[in-house]
Every structure is written in structure tokens, then in C-alpha cells.
Design a protein around this motif. Structure first.
Motif, PDB file in Angstrom:
ATOM      1  N   LYS A 315      36.129  25.473 -43.117  1.00 28.75           N
ATOM      2  CA  LYS A 315      36.060  24.678 -43.026  1.00 28.75           C
ATOM      3  C   LYS A 315      36.517  24.299 -41.494  1.00 28.75           C
ATOM      4  O   LYS A 315      36.983  24.756 -40.661  1.00 28.75           O
ATOM      5  CB  LYS A 315      37.052  23.450 -43.715  1.00 28.75           C
ATOM      6  CG  LYS A 315      36.354  24.096 -45.291  1.00 28.75           C
ATOM      7  CD  LYS A 315      37.644  22.955 -45.801  1.00 28.75           C
ATOM      8  CE  LYS A 315      39.083  23.488 -45.583  1.00 28.75           C
ATOM      9  NZ  LYS A 315      40.580  22.694 -46.248  1.00 28.75           N
ATOM     10  N   HIS A 316      35.734  23.146 -41.103  1.00 31.69           N
ATOM     11  CA  HIS A 316      35.537  22.010 -39.732  1.00 31.69           C
ATOM     12  C   HIS A 316      37.990  21.788 -39.507  1.00 31.69           C
ATOM     13  O   HIS A 316      38.359  21.214 -40.812  1.00 31.69           O
ATOM     14  CB  HIS A 316      35.021  21.284 -39.747  1.00 31.69           C
ATOM     15  CG  HIS A 316      33.510  21.621 -39.240  1.00 31.69           C
ATOM     16  ND1 HIS A 316      33.106  22.676 -38.452  1.00 31.69           N
ATOM     17  CD2 HIS A 316      32.282  21.053 -40.549  1.00 31.69           C
ATOM     18  CE1 HIS A 316      31.500  22.838 -38.821  1.00 31.69           C
ATOM     19  NE2 HIS A 316      30.971  21.571 -39.909  1.00 31.69           N
ATOM     20  N   VAL A 317      37.887  21.366 -38.626  1.00 31.88           N
ATOM     21  CA  VAL A 317      38.838  21.433 -38.439  1.00 31.88           C
ATOM     22  C   VAL A 317      39.199  19.767 -38.805  1.00 31.88           C
ATOM     23  O   VAL A 317      39.657  18.447 -39.363  1.00 31.88           O
ATOM     24  CB  VAL A 317      39.369  21.082 -36.757  1.00 31.88           C
ATOM     25  CG1 VAL A 317      40.790  20.041 -36.490  1.00 31.88           C
ATOM     26  CG2 VAL A 317      39.389  23.116 -36.304  1.00 31.88           C
ATOM     27  N   LEU A 318      37.854  19.087 -38.386  1.00 31.70           N
ATOM     28  CA  LEU A 318      37.713  17.377 -38.327  1.00 31.70           C
ATOM     29  C   LEU A 318      37.671  17.612 -40.141  1.00 31.70           C
ATOM     30  O   LEU A 318      36.714  17.794 -40.226  1.00 31.70           O
ATOM     31  CB  LEU A 318      36.978  17.206 -37.569  1.00 31.70           C
ATOM     32  CG  LEU A 318      37.818  16.831 -35.829  1.00 31.70           C
ATOM     33  CD1 LEU A 318      36.453  16.015 -35.642  1.00 31.70           C
ATOM     34  CD2 LEU A 318      39.384  16.948 -35.578  1.00 31.70           C
ATOM     35  N   ASP A 319      37.309  15.602 -40.393  1.00 38.22           N
ATOM     36  CA  ASP A 319      37.237  16.143 -41.503  1.00 38.22           C
ATOM     37  C   ASP A 319      35.627  15.071 -41.647  1.00 38.22           C
ATOM     38  O   ASP A 319      35.392  13.907 -41.757  1.00 38.22           O
ATOM     39  CB  ASP A 319      37.707  14.684 -42.861  1.00 38.22           C
ATOM     40  CG  ASP A 319      37.461  14.926 -44.299  1.00 38.22           C
ATOM     41  OD1 ASP A 319      36.174  15.172 -44.497  1.00 38.22           O
ATOM     42  OD2 ASP A 319      37.882  14.848 -44.954  1.00 38.22           O
ATOM     43  N   HIS A 320      34.377  15.761 -41.545  1.00 42.91           N
ATOM     44  CA  HIS A 320      33.580  15.329 -41.652  1.00 42.91           C
ATOM     45  C   HIS A 320      32.687  14.759 -42.116  1.00 42.91           C
ATOM     46  O   HIS A 320      31.975  13.107 -42.110  1.00 42.91           O
ATOM     47  CB  HIS A 320      32.585  16.430 -41.039  1.00 42.91           C
ATOM     48  CG  HIS A 320      32.465  16.789 -39.278  1.00 42.91           C
ATOM     49  ND1 HIS A 320      32.327  16.464 -38.158  1.00 42.91           N
ATOM     50  CD2 HIS A 320      33.919  18.709 -39.205  1.00 42.91           C
ATOM     51  CE1 HIS A 320      32.467  17.527 -37.315  1.00 42.91           C
ATOM     52  NE2 HIS A 320      33.238  18.196 -37.474  1.00 42.91           N
ATOM     53  N   ASP A 321      32.661  14.942 -43.929  1.00 42.00           N
ATOM     54  CA  ASP A 321      32.259  14.660 -44.529  1.00 42.00           C
ATOM     55  C   ASP A 321      33.143  13.045 -44.975  1.00 42.00           C
ATOM     56  O   ASP A 321      32.272  11.310 -44.607  1.00 42.00           O
ATOM     57  CB  ASP A 321      32.744  14.677 -46.614  1.00 42.00           C
ATOM     58  CG  ASP A 321      32.170  16.221 -46.105  1.00 42.00           C
ATOM     59  OD1 ASP A 321      30.700  16.604 -45.711  1.00 42.00           O
ATOM     60  OD2 ASP A 321      32.224  17.282 -46.867  1.00 42.00           O
ATOM     61  N   PHE A 322      34.175  13.230 -44.959  1.00 46.64           N
ATOM     62  CA  PHE A 322      35.258  11.441 -44.526  1.00 46.64           C
ATOM     63  C   PHE A 322      34.331  11.074 -43.153  1.00 46.64           C
ATOM     64  O   PHE A 322      34.123   9.742 -43.193  1.00 46.64           O
ATOM     65  CB  PHE A 322      36.306  11.508 -44.694  1.00 46.64           C
ATOM     66  CG  PHE A 322      36.971  10.319 -44.130  1.00 46.64           C
ATOM     67  CD1 PHE A 322      37.593   9.637 -45.526  1.00 46.64           C
ATOM     68  CD2 PHE A 322      37.590   9.914 -43.266  1.00 46.64           C
ATOM     69  CE1 PHE A 322      38.327   8.102 -44.905  1.00 46.64           C
ATOM     70  CE2 PHE A 322      38.326   9.034 -42.829  1.00 46.64           C
ATOM     71  CZ  PHE A 322      38.202   7.953 -44.059  1.00 46.64           C
ATOM     72  N   ILE A 323      34.533  10.893 -42.632  1.00 42.58           N
ATOM     73  CA  ILE A 323      34.013  10.636 -41.077  1.00 42.58           C
ATOM     74  C   ILE A 323      32.301   9.966 -41.137  1.00 42.58           C
ATOM     75  O   ILE A 323      32.409   8.479 -40.506  1.00 42.58           O
ATOM     76  CB  ILE A 323      34.003  11.969 -39.814  1.00 42.58           C
ATOM     77  CG1 ILE A 323      35.399  11.967 -39.313  1.00 42.58           C
ATOM     78  CG2 ILE A 323      33.372  10.763 -38.746  1.00 42.58           C
ATOM     79  CD1 ILE A 323      35.657  13.026 -38.179  1.00 42.58           C
ATOM     80  N   LYS A 324      31.735  10.702 -41.606  1.00 40.82           N
ATOM     81  CA  LYS A 324      30.492  10.556 -42.164  1.00 40.82           C
ATOM     82  C   LYS A 324      30.066   9.098 -42.666  1.00 40.82           C
ATOM     83  O   LYS A 324      29.068   8.642 -42.562  1.00 40.82           O
ATOM     84  CB  LYS A 324      29.037  11.908 -42.025  1.00 40.82           C
ATOM     85  CG  LYS A 324      27.967  11.162 -42.589  1.00 40.82           C
ATOM     86  CD  LYS A 324      27.668  12.708 -43.180  1.00 40.82           C
ATOM     87  CE  LYS A 324      25.739  12.470 -42.857  1.00 40.82           C
ATOM     88  NZ  LYS A 324      25.045  13.455 -43.486  1.00 40.82           N
ATOM     89  N   GLU A 325      30.876   9.345 -44.498  1.00 39.61           N
ATOM     90  CA  GLU A 325      30.580   8.150 -45.021  1.00 39.61           C
ATOM     91  C   GLU A 325      31.723   7.289 -44.713  1.00 39.61           C
ATOM     92  O   GLU A 325      31.128   6.280 -45.409  1.00 39.61           O
ATOM     93  CB  GLU A 325      31.390   8.725 -46.024  1.00 39.61           C
ATOM     94  CG  GLU A 325      30.942   7.899 -47.495  1.00 39.61           C
ATOM     95  CD  GLU A 325      31.686   8.790 -49.153  1.00 39.61           C
ATOM     96  OE1 GLU A 325      32.181   8.002 -49.555  1.00 39.61           O
ATOM     97  OE2 GLU A 325      32.097   9.653 -48.733  1.00 39.61           O
ATOM     98  N   ALA A 394      44.334   8.936 -37.810  1.00 35.17           N
ATOM     99  CA  ALA A 394      44.745   9.379 -38.727  1.00 35.17           C
ATOM    100  C   ALA A 394      43.132   9.611 -40.112  1.00 35.17           C
ATOM    101  O   ALA A 394      42.757  10.638 -40.788  1.00 35.17           O
ATOM    102  CB  ALA A 394      45.295   7.584 -39.978  1.00 35.17           C
ATOM    103  N   LEU A 395      41.704   8.720 -38.991  1.00 37.25           N
ATOM    104  CA  LEU A 395      40.455   8.674 -39.085  1.00 37.25           C
ATOM    105  C   LEU A 395      39.914  10.096 -39.283  1.00 37.25           C
ATOM    106  O   LEU A 395      39.652  10.666 -39.642  1.00 37.25           O
ATOM    107  CB  LEU A 395      39.920   7.660 -38.860  1.00 37.25           C
ATOM    108  CG  LEU A 395      40.028   6.454 -39.612  1.00 37.25           C
ATOM    109  CD1 LEU A 395      39.151   5.599 -38.521  1.00 37.25           C
ATOM    110  CD2 LEU A 395      40.022   6.704 -40.512  1.00 37.25           C
ATOM    111  N   LEU A 396      40.467  10.984 -38.297  1.00 38.92           N
ATOM    112  CA  LEU A 396      39.789  11.973 -37.762  1.00 38.92           C
ATOM    113  C   LEU A 396      40.209  13.569 -38.750  1.00 38.92           C
ATOM    114  O   LEU A 396      39.705  14.241 -39.220  1.00 38.92           O
ATOM    115  CB  LEU A 396      40.518  13.290 -36.828  1.00 38.92           C
ATOM    116  CG  LEU A 396      40.289  12.219 -35.101  1.00 38.92           C
ATOM    117  CD1 LEU A 396      40.884  12.861 -33.819  1.00 38.92           C
ATOM    118  CD2 LEU A 396      38.429  12.644 -35.146  1.00 38.92           C
ATOM    119  N   ARG A 397      40.773  13.221 -40.096  1.00 42.22           N
ATOM    120  CA  ARG A 397      41.339  14.549 -41.021  1.00 42.22           C
ATOM    121  C   ARG A 397      40.861  13.736 -42.403  1.00 42.22           C
ATOM    122  O   ARG A 397      41.746  13.814 -43.338  1.00 42.22           O
ATOM    123  CB  ARG A 397      42.317  14.866 -40.500  1.00 42.22           C
ATOM    124  CG  ARG A 397      42.167  16.318 -39.891  1.00 42.22           C
ATOM    125  CD  ARG A 397      42.592  17.039 -39.308  1.00 42.22           C
ATOM    126  NE  ARG A 397      43.281  17.592 -40.828  1.00 42.22           N
ATOM    127  CZ  ARG A 397      42.849  18.470 -41.466  1.00 42.22           C
ATOM    128  NH1 ARG A 397      42.079  19.195 -40.752  1.00 42.22           N
ATOM    129  NH2 ARG A 397      43.370  19.660 -42.437  1.00 42.22           N
TER     130      ARG A 397
END
Length: 773
Positions: A315-325, A394-397
Motif C-alpha cells: 500500500k501507499h503511505v498516504l491514503d490516496h483513495d481518501f484523498i481523491k474522494e 490528519a487528511l494525509l492518511r
């Protein structure tokens, strides 16, 4: 606890009363705003909570005999502690010019004269201040009184503490308050604890932190000073711990950030996370510009971090699904994080690159991170940007809006957050004015009112003529104390609703009234029987509270009764059932529910629900009430404030104010700060040992402290003893409010107008003053 109940002459009633503190059917503490849990401990109070209770139910009295013996000019020379130590106020008083004393007056006469004076002053020249302890019921009535009168000047103590939260969080996540709930302590696997001293400000939270540590939760602390409560904890309600001296280590990582360096520190953590994620996307080890402008590779720690994250999983370190959505602004923020050099981040934060990367490693290895912060972030010239950085982290992950992962903004006074919820605000767009107009048949003012700083400026310029204070110690709490005291005496009218004497009652206008009220702990008997009140905790839960002790005097009125008396004597418009509300507070709660139906659904029915009932906070459900309906990464434009000093900076230290464990806000219970080894005085300044030596001083030496911002006015406090302390070099600290005269009114966050009590450039010089002991 024993010492305080004996000092206040309540050896029998005090301990019995404390058993009901913060219990579901008991009363809410009059001190901090930490939540009442549904499942309580046998004793649900801390040392400061016990002091606050004993302070309020003391058997001592500041009655008419006391005031007959002392002029106000003489009382001005008394220390803050000694004024409040005289005990409870017992009857309404009016200042008499001829004798310079407060003299007794009837309630009817007080209301009549105050009303007559207010009618003669333009509404925009009257300020209605609220401290943090008034109930939801009182606060709703108070704001309604002010608005029907025609004023939106409703400053409150939130302007001086968490206004940066109230401005910053809505821009980031669409919430004016934190999103955390108590269950997050049971569901998180990591806590980032930032710029808040739990030991002096919210000790009951130590139970939650201790339980989290016992579950294996890592607590990563960023704080200016090494504070014992953030290092270790012995539970006073656990006999085995008290007998054995067994301590729970609280912080697994402790990083001492220089005051003002929080943005740089958090940017460092974010930079490490983003660049580790870049590595997982195949971008390799990133390079940044060094101090000479030439590219250089990242440190071994950064390389190891990226490699460890890559090896851990796919997985990525960042939560890219959350960031995108859910978010907007990520690319701009990430670019800024990559562009900041480690050299600058180290310089401004006071931390090393390795420390920031270590914190990032812990953050990245956790699935649910609870981020807790306090006034160490909000009381800054960059306070709003500090809050943006908390949200960015907080938003990064995706650490918001899921069990265990949220933002907890720790409020100070016991209902300072709730007052805003029911309309105590100078900002008309935050209040349902159309609904109030419909319910009470008046045309509310639509202009923006004055915040605390605005009030001070208006008093100085003569634009304010009357000041009505619902609790608090305003003149002691505000910046530029010495200058404000001079200006304050030019007011036409000052009205103080209070339980005990403080300095704000002595610095007064041409006409001054002191109106004593029931305390929250006292039985509030009205026509329909004993009344209950309500308040909102730091985690946005509403709780009921019932008084349990006999009132201090038969001449006291409740806060709602006083507000109703003032309103009836002043207002010539509006249709409000003031008398019915005073007879039955449940009717006030019905009115609050009608005004705010979504927030207070079934208010009376849920008033004493164990654990309280929640205020709707859409961000808890990942619903973002922002202009773009997204949670926003907001990039601070710089890492550290820019100050203009009068000469070279080598002798300048950055001052932060703090509280001792023997005070709450401006209330001073005594002169001991056992956590920091200070006893017998509050005239101290904490300085790093190397700075003491570098500046040519000795520990224990007496110094004067002067503001080092060139504003054309010399601001100085005198006779402070140097205490060597574990604080970053270039920083110093002293107690609030003794240091308030140093802070210019203009020294505040430009958007929130929160005074920058946690960051001020100062200089030390040898003093000829003997300190007050």
C-alpha cells in the motif's frame, strides 16, 4: 484535596459534594470542559476540579461588611488570589463615588438604573461579554437580550483561546469544533498530542491516556516544555499504584518544539510521509535544494523510512483513495512540503530531521490516529494556520471520520464551546437570525459585532461606552493590561455578574454594578421547583447539571433571573416570556430546540442521558460542510512568524505564557506549582540553562522582561525570578496573566484575532525590583 477543603472551611460538605462531580445525575465541573463519561470512575474529578468546587462552595463571604471596610482604590493593590480568597459575594452592590466603595443596593434599583443607562447609549457602543462557564440556558437568554437591544457585540472567552479553531477547522473540514468522541480513545492505535498540558489543563483526560497506553497505544507528544503529566502518570484512584508508586509512561515519543515552530514541525512530518509515499510510487529517493542551492539527497533516516514502508506492504503511505474522494488542494500542499528544506524545517521547529522522520514513521505505521491539541497551537499570530496544519496531517492518511481517528480540540472553560452553539458570537452569519426574528418579533442587527480584541480597541478609542460582563475577569485576561486599565475607567457603565470578587470589579466605569449570582453547584430554586442547566463538553456532547448545595446568600439570583431582570428593565421591543423562562428552565431548552432543531432534538428528554448526547458534527461522518464540499488541504504561506525587533536578535527570547497547577485561567488558587518546582511566587520566568549563561545571568536572578516588538510603546513587567528549566534554547515561559501587560493588542492572529499568548519576542534585563512573594 484535603488542604483546599480545609482552607475553604468546608471539611464535611466538600468531600460529600465531590462524589457527585461529573456524574450523570450530578453537576458538571466548573473548571475544565472535559467530558462526563457514561461509565464513570468512583471519583470523577481531578485536583483542579476539587479546587474549583471548594473555591465556589467556600464558607467565606465577601459581604457588605467587607466592602464597607475597603475602598476600591485600596483593593486594587491586592493580589488576584487574595481578592477571590475573600469568598462569595452575597448581595448586589453599586459603586459609590464619594466613598470609593461598593454599597448595597436592591435588585429592583440595580435593574432600573442599569436599564435607564443602557437606553441612553447607542446599541453599537455596548458590549456584552461572556466567560466560559455560563450555562446553555443563560447563554441563549443573554445573546437574545443583546440582539433585541440592538447589539451584536457579543465577545466571549473563546475569542481569547480557541477562536483559531473556530476559524481554521471550518475552512479545512467544515466543522467549528473537533470531531473526536470519547470512544476514539478506545479505538485509536496512536495519539499525536500537540501543544497542550494535560496535567494542569485537563487532568481527567489522563485516565483516557493511561488506558490507551495500557492497550499498547503510542503517544507522540509535541510540546514546548517537558511536562510531568505528559511524561508519566500515577492514578490517584488506583490504590496499588499509589502504594507502589508505579507510574504509567505517557509519551512514547516526546519532541520539544520551539514556540512558534509547530507549522515547521508538522510540515516535517508531512514531508517525510509524502516523500516516503513518493518512493513507493517508484520516484526513488527525492532530492531537495541545500543551503547552497545545490541538490542533495535525503538523509539515511529518510531513505530507511521509505524502504521500511515499501517493505511493510504494497500500500501507499498516504491514503490516496481518501484523498481523491474527499479532499481538495493536496497537490499544492504536497509540492510545498517537498520544497521545504530540512535545514529550514529544523531551524524553525527546533527539532532534528531524524526526530520528524521518526514521528512520521510512527504515524505511518498506525491505522487510526487521534490528534489532540490545545491552546499552544491556537494562541499564536499564526494560530489559524497551525490548525490548518493539524487538519493537513490528519487528511494525509484519512485520520478523520472513522473510529479512533479524529481531531480533538481541547477547550478550556466548562461551557465555552456550548455558548457559541446557542448564539454567543459577534458573527451574525453564525446565528439563525431569521428564526430569532420570527420567534421573538424583532428585527435583529445584521452588522458584525466586536470580538475581544475589538472591544479593547473600542474602549481605548471611546467607541465603547458600556460593558456588561456575564462572569469572567476580562480586564485581567486581555492583552495590554496596563494600557487597558487606564482606558477602562473612561467607560460610562460597567456591569459585572459574578460569584467572587476579582480585579475586573475594581477597574470600573463612571457607574458600576456588581451583581452576585448563584453558582452552578448551588440549588437553583424557582417557582416550579429546583432547576437544572446544561453545557457542552470538549467533545461536543451536551450534559445536564444539578446544583446540590445551599446558596451562599438569600440575596443571590440565578444567572437566568439576572438576565431576565436586565432585559425587562432595558428592552422596549421583542416578545420574550422572560418570567416564564425563569420559573421553568425547561421552557428555555424548548426555545433552544425550536431555534436549533437539528442540534437539540429532544433536548429535555435527553438532558441527563449518561455520557450526554452528541452535537451533530457532519465531519465525523466524512460530510464536509465547506464551500466546495470537500475537506481542504490548506498550505500555510510560511513556516514561522516574521517579527520586527528594535535591534539585533541575539538577546531576544520567544516568550510563551502558561498556567501553574494551582490556577485555572485567571483564578489563582495558590502560589505552588509543584510540577515545575516553584513555590511561594508566580513572578518567575523559565529559561534554558544555556540561554541563562549566554545572556550573562544566573539562575534565581531577578530580571525585568520587556517586549521586543517595536510598536512605539514600552511594555515591561518587573521583578521576575529566573528559573532554569528544560525548555528549548531561544524560548522562555512565564505565568498567565502576570505577563499579559507585555502583549500588544495588535499581536494576534489576523483572521481569528486570538491574542498570541504563546509567542512573543522579549528581552531580559537586570531588575532593581524585589519580587512579590
Amino acid at each position: 484535596m484535603t488542604e483546599i477543603v480545609l482552607r475553604e472551611h468546608i471539611p464535611f460538605s466538600g468531600p460529600s459534594l465531590l462524589r457527585h462531580q461529573n456524574k450523570p445525575e450530578g453537576y458538571m465541573c466548573v473548571s475544565c470542559a472535559w467530558a462526563k463519561p457514561a461509565k464513570t470512575h468512583p471519583l470523577e474529578f481531578c485536583e483542579n476540579g476539587a479546587k474549583a468546587t471548594a473555591w465556589e462552595v467556600t464558607s467565606k463571604r465577601a459581604d457588605e461588611r467587607f466592602f464597607a471596610s475597603h475602598t476600591l482604590s485600596a483593593l486594587e493593590k491586592w493580589l488576584d488570589h487574595d481578592l477571590e480568597e475573600q469568598g462569595r459575594l452575597t448581595r448586589p452592590m453599586r459603586w459609590d463615588f464619594a466613598s470609593d466603595k461598593y454599597v448595597p443596593v436592591s435588585w429592583d434599583t440595580a435593574f432600573e438604573e442599569i436599564g435607564r443607562e443602557l437606553k441612553q447609549i447607542a446599541p453599537e457602543m455596548v458590549d456584552f461579554y461572556t466567560s466560559g462557564r455560563a450555562s446553555l440556558e443563560t447563554s441563549y437568554m443573554y445573546q437574545l437580550f443583546a440582539r433585541i437591544f440592538g447589539s451584536n457585540n457579543l465577545p466571549d472567552s473563546s475569542n481569547m483561546c480557541h477562536e483559531s479553531t473556530s476559524v481554521g477547522l471550518p475552512e479545512s473540514i467544515g466543522a467549528t469544533v473537533g470531531t473526536a468522541v470519547l470512544s476514539d480513545f478506545q479505538n485509536c492505535d496512536c495519539i499525536f498530542y500537540i501543544a497542550q498540558n494535560v496535567g494542569t489543563s485537563s487532568p481527567r483526560m489522563l485516565h483516557d491516556l493511561q488506558d490507551a497506553v495500557h492497550r499498547g497505544v503510542k503517544i507522540v507528544t509535541f510540546n514546548l516544555l517537558r511536562e510531568p503529566g505528559l511524561e508519566r502518570f500515577i492514578n490517584p484512584q488506583a490504590p496499588s499504584e499509589m502504594i507502589s508508586g508505579s507510574e504509567t509512561p505517557i509519551s512514547s515519543e516526546y519532541y520539544q518544539v520551539r514556540n512558534g515552530g509547530d507549522i515547521a514541525a508538522l510540515f516535517g512530518v508531512c514531508k517525510a510521509l509524502i516523500e516516503a509515499d513518493d518512493g513507493k510510487q517508484g520516484l526513488g529517493v527525492s532530492t531537495v535544494a541545500g543551503s547552497d542551492g545545490e541538490p542533495r539527497s535525503e538523509s539515511a533516516a529518510a531513505v530507511a523510512f521509505a524502504a521500511a514502508m515499501a517493505a511493510a506492504d504494497k500500500k501507499h503511505v498516504l491514503d490516496h483513495d481518501f484523498i481523491k474522494e474527499h479532499t481538495a488542494g493536496f497537490e499544492e500542499f504536497a509540492a510545498a512540503a517537498r520544497a521545504h528544506t530540512w535545514e529550514n524545517l529544523e531551524r524553525f521547529s527546533g527539532l532534528t530531521r531524524e526526530e520528524m522522520i521518526a514521528a512520521a514513521r510512527t504515524y505511518a505505521a498506525s491505522d487510526a490516529v487521534l490528534i489532540i491539541y490545545g491552546m499552544g497551537l491556537t494562541q499564536h499570530v499564526m494560530g489559524v494556520q497551525n490548525i490548518h496544519m493539524v487538519a493537513n496531517l490528519a487528511l494525509l492518511r484519512g485520520n478523520i471520520g472513522k473510529p479512533g481517528a479524529n481531531i480533538c480540540a481541547v477547550r478550556g472553560h466548562s461551557n465555552v464551546q456550548g455558548q457559541r452553539t446557542v448564539g454567543i458570537t459577534e458573527k451574525p452569519d453564525l446565528v439563525p437570525l431569521d428564526k430569532l426574528a420570527e420567534l421573538y418579533r424583532f428585527d435583529p442587527p445584521r452588522w458584525e459585532g466586536r470580538s475581544t480584541v475589538d472591544v479593547c480597541e473600542a474602549v481605548r478609542s471611546g467607541k465603547s461606552r458600556a460593558f456588561v460582563s456575564l462572569g469572567g475577569n476580562f480586564i485581567r485576561a486581555v492583552p495590554d493590561t496596563d494600557i487597558m486599565e487606564v482606558a477602562w475607567r473612561k467607560l460610562r457603565l460597567t456591569v459585572q455578574i459574578a460569584t467572587k470578587l476579582n480585579r475586573s470589579h475594581l477597574i470600573h466605569g463612571e457607574i458600576a454594578y456588581l451583581l452576585p449570582c448563584l453558582g452552578r453547584l448551588e440549588v437553583d430554586q424557582q417557582d416550579t421547583g429546583p432547576q437544572a442547566v446544561s453545557m457542552e463538553s470538549s467533545v461536543a456532547y451536551f450534559h445536564g447539571s444539578r446544583g446540590r448545595v445551599k446558596p451562599a446568600s438569600p440575596h443571590l439570583l440565578s444567572e437566568p433571573a439576572i438576565i431576565a431582570g436586565l432585559a425587562k428593565a432595558t428592552l422596549t421591543r421583542g416578545d420574550v416570556p422572560w418570567d416564564q423562562w425563569v420559573a421553568d428552565y425547561s421552557l428555555i431548552r424548548d426555545a433552544i430546540e425550536t431555534t436549533y432543531p437539528e442540534t437539540f432534538k429532544k433536548f429535555n428528554e435527553r438532558l441527563f442521558k449518561p455520557g450526554g448526547f452528541p452535537r451533530p458534527v457532519p465531519a465525523r461522518e466524512r460530510k464536509w460542510v465547506t464551500a466546495n464540499r470537500k475537506a481542504n488541504f490548506i498550505t500555510p504561506p510560511r513556516l514561522f512568524p516574521e517579527f520586527e525587533t528594535t535591534s539585533a536578535d541575539a538577546d531576544v527570547l520567544n516568550l510563551a505564557t502558561l498556567r501553574s497547577n494551582d490556577q485555572f485561567n485567571t483564578t489563582i488558587y495558590g502560589y505552588s506549582d509543584r510540577f515545575r518546582g516553584v513555590d511561594g511566587t508566580r513572578q518567575v520566568i523559565f529559561v534554558n540553562g544555556k540561554d541563562i549563561e549566554r545572556l550573562g545571568f544566573e539562575p534565581g536572578e531577578i530580571v525585568d522582561v520587556t517586549t521586543a516588538i517595536d510598536s512605539g510603546t514600552v511594555r515591561k513587567v518587573q521583578g521576575f525570578r529566573i528559573v532554569e528549566y528544560n525548555i528549548p534554547q531561544g524560548c522562555c515561559a512565564s505565568y498567565y496573566p502576570e505577563s499579559n501587560p507585555l502583549f500588544p493588542l495588535s499581536h494576534h492572529d489576523p483572521k481569528a484575532k486570538t491574542p498570541s499568548y504563546k509567542l512573543l519576542p522579549v528581552r531580559l534585563s537586570r531588575s532593581n525590583i524585589v519580587p512579590v512573594e
